[in-house]
Design a protein around this motif. Structure first.
Motif, PDB file in Angstrom:
ATOM      1  N   ASP A  60       0.817  -1.217   0.000  1.00 21.28           N
ATOM      2  CA  ASP A  60       0.000   0.000   0.000  1.00 21.28           C
ATOM      3  C   ASP A  60       0.848   1.263   0.000  1.00 21.28           C
ATOM      4  O   ASP A  60       0.454   2.268  -0.608  1.00 21.28           O
ATOM      5  N   LEU A  61       2.016   1.230   0.646  1.00 17.58           N
ATOM      6  CA  LEU A  61       2.893   2.399   0.618  1.00 17.58           C
ATOM      7  C   LEU A  61       3.386   2.683  -0.798  1.00 17.58           C
ATOM      8  O   LEU A  61       3.465   3.835  -1.221  1.00 17.58           O
ATOM      9  N   LEU A  62       3.728   1.628  -1.529  1.00 16.31           N
ATOM     10  CA  LEU A  62       4.161   1.818  -2.912  1.00 16.31           C
ATOM     11  C   LEU A  62       3.003   2.307  -3.766  1.00 16.31           C
ATOM     12  O   LEU A  62       3.172   3.218  -4.585  1.00 16.31           O
ATOM     13  N   LYS A  63       1.813   1.738  -3.573  1.00 21.13           N
ATOM     14  CA  LYS A  63       0.632   2.179  -4.325  1.00 21.13           C
ATOM     15  C   LYS A  63       0.377   3.665  -4.117  1.00 21.13           C
ATOM     16  O   LYS A  63       0.082   4.394  -5.056  1.00 21.13           O
ATOM     17  N   GLU A  64       0.472   4.122  -2.866  1.00 18.93           N
ATOM     18  CA  GLU A  64       0.245   5.537  -2.561  1.00 18.93           C
ATOM     19  C   GLU A  64       1.239   6.424  -3.296  1.00 18.93           C
ATOM     20  O   GLU A  64       0.867   7.473  -3.831  1.00 18.93           O
ATOM     21  N   ALA A  65       2.491   6.023  -3.324  1.00 19.21           N
ATOM     22  CA  ALA A  65       3.517   6.802  -4.014  1.00 19.21           C
ATOM     23  C   ALA A  65       3.252   6.858  -5.514  1.00 19.21           C
ATOM     24  O   ALA A  65       3.328   7.925  -6.138  1.00 19.21           O
ATOM     25  N   ILE A  66       2.913   5.721  -6.095  1.00 14.80           N
ATOM     26  CA  ILE A  66       2.625   5.675  -7.529  1.00 14.80           C
ATOM     27  C   ILE A  66       1.379   6.491  -7.837  1.00 14.80           C
ATOM     28  O   ILE A  66       1.362   7.287  -8.782  1.00 14.80           O
ATOM     29  N   ASP A  67       0.318   6.322  -7.036  1.00 11.41           N
ATOM     30  CA  ASP A  67      -0.929   7.067  -7.260  1.00 11.41           C
ATOM     31  C   ASP A  67      -0.701   8.570  -7.167  1.00 11.41           C
ATOM     32  O   ASP A  67      -1.303   9.345  -7.916  1.00 11.41           O
ATOM     33  N   SER A  68       0.165   8.987  -6.258  1.00 10.88           N
ATOM     34  CA  SER A  68       0.491  10.404  -6.127  1.00 10.88           C
ATOM     35  C   SER A  68       1.126  10.927  -7.416  1.00 10.88           C
ATOM     36  O   SER A  68       0.759  12.003  -7.909  1.00 10.88           O
ATOM     37  N   CYS A  69       2.057  10.172  -7.962  1.00  9.01           N
ATOM     38  CA  CYS A  69       2.701  10.582  -9.218  1.00  9.01           C
ATOM     39  C   CYS A  69       1.714  10.577 -10.376  1.00  9.01           C
ATOM     40  O   CYS A  69       1.739  11.473 -11.224  1.00  9.01           O
ATOM     41  N   ILE A  70       0.834   9.594 -10.408  1.00 12.33           N
ATOM     42  CA  ILE A  70      -0.178   9.529 -11.464  1.00 12.33           C
ATOM     43  C   ILE A  70      -1.104  10.728 -11.376  1.00 12.33           C
ATOM     44  O   ILE A  70      -1.392  11.377 -12.386  1.00 12.33           O
ATOM     45  N   SER A  71      -1.568  11.055 -10.179  1.00  8.59           N
ATOM     46  CA  SER A  71      -2.510  12.174 -10.032  1.00  8.59           C
ATOM     47  C   SER A  71      -1.859  13.504 -10.410  1.00  8.59           C
ATOM     48  O   SER A  71      -2.541  14.430 -10.845  1.00  8.59           O
TER      49      SER A  71
END
Length: 126
Positions: A39-50
Motif C-alpha cells: 500500500d505504501l508503494l501504491k500511494e507513491a505511484i498514485d500520487s505521481c499519477i494524479s
C-alpha cells in the motif's frame, strides 16, 4: 522528496521515497515488497499519477524481496500510466527480485535498466 515508512517488531521496515523531477519522478522502495507493504508503494505511484508525473522510474536497488502482490501492483501501474501516455522504467534490481520478473515474463513489458543512472539517461534520450 516524500518519504514514508512502515514496520513493526515482527516485520522488517519498508519505506518509499518519491523524488519529483522536472520531468517525471523516481520512486525508491526499500525493504520487502509484499502484501503487508504494497500500500505504501501504491500511494507513491498514485500520487505521481494524479500529478501527471511521467515517466516514472522505480529504483529497485533497495528491494530485497518482491512477491506477487508487489509485481501485480507494478503491472497495474504500468498499464494505467501507459494509457495516460507515460512509461514505467525499472532500475537496479537485485537478482532475487529480477528473478520474479523473469519467471513471470514481466521483464518483457517493462524497460529494465542495470542502474538508476542508465534509466535516467534512457528517459532523457527519449
Amino acid at each position: 522528496m516524500d518519504r514514508v515508512t512502515s514496520g513493526s517488531a515482527h516485520r522488517p521496515q519498508f519505506g518509499v521515497e518519491v523524488h519529483r523531477r522536472e520531468v517525471g519522478a523516481v520512486i525508491t522502495p526499500r525493504g520487502e515488497l509484499d502484501h503487508h507493504s504494497v500500500d505504501l508503494l501504491k500511494e507513491a505511484i498514485d500520487s505521481c499519477i494524479s500529478e501527471g508525473r511521467y515517466p516514472i522510474v522505480i529504483d529497485c536497488a533497495g528491494l530485497g524481496f518482491c512477491d506477487s502482490t508487489g509485481l501485480n501492483t507494478l503491472l497495474a501501474a504500468r498499464m494505467e500510466i501507459e494509457e495516460a501516455g507515460g512509461r514505467v522504467h525499472l532500475a537496479a534490481m537485485a537478482p532475487a527480485v529480477s528473478r520474479v520478473f523473469e519467471i513471470t515474463g514481466a521483464d518483457a513489458v517493462f524497460p529494465m535498466h542495470d542502474t538508476l543512472e542508465a534509466a535516467l539517461t534512457a528517459i532523457e534520450a527519449g
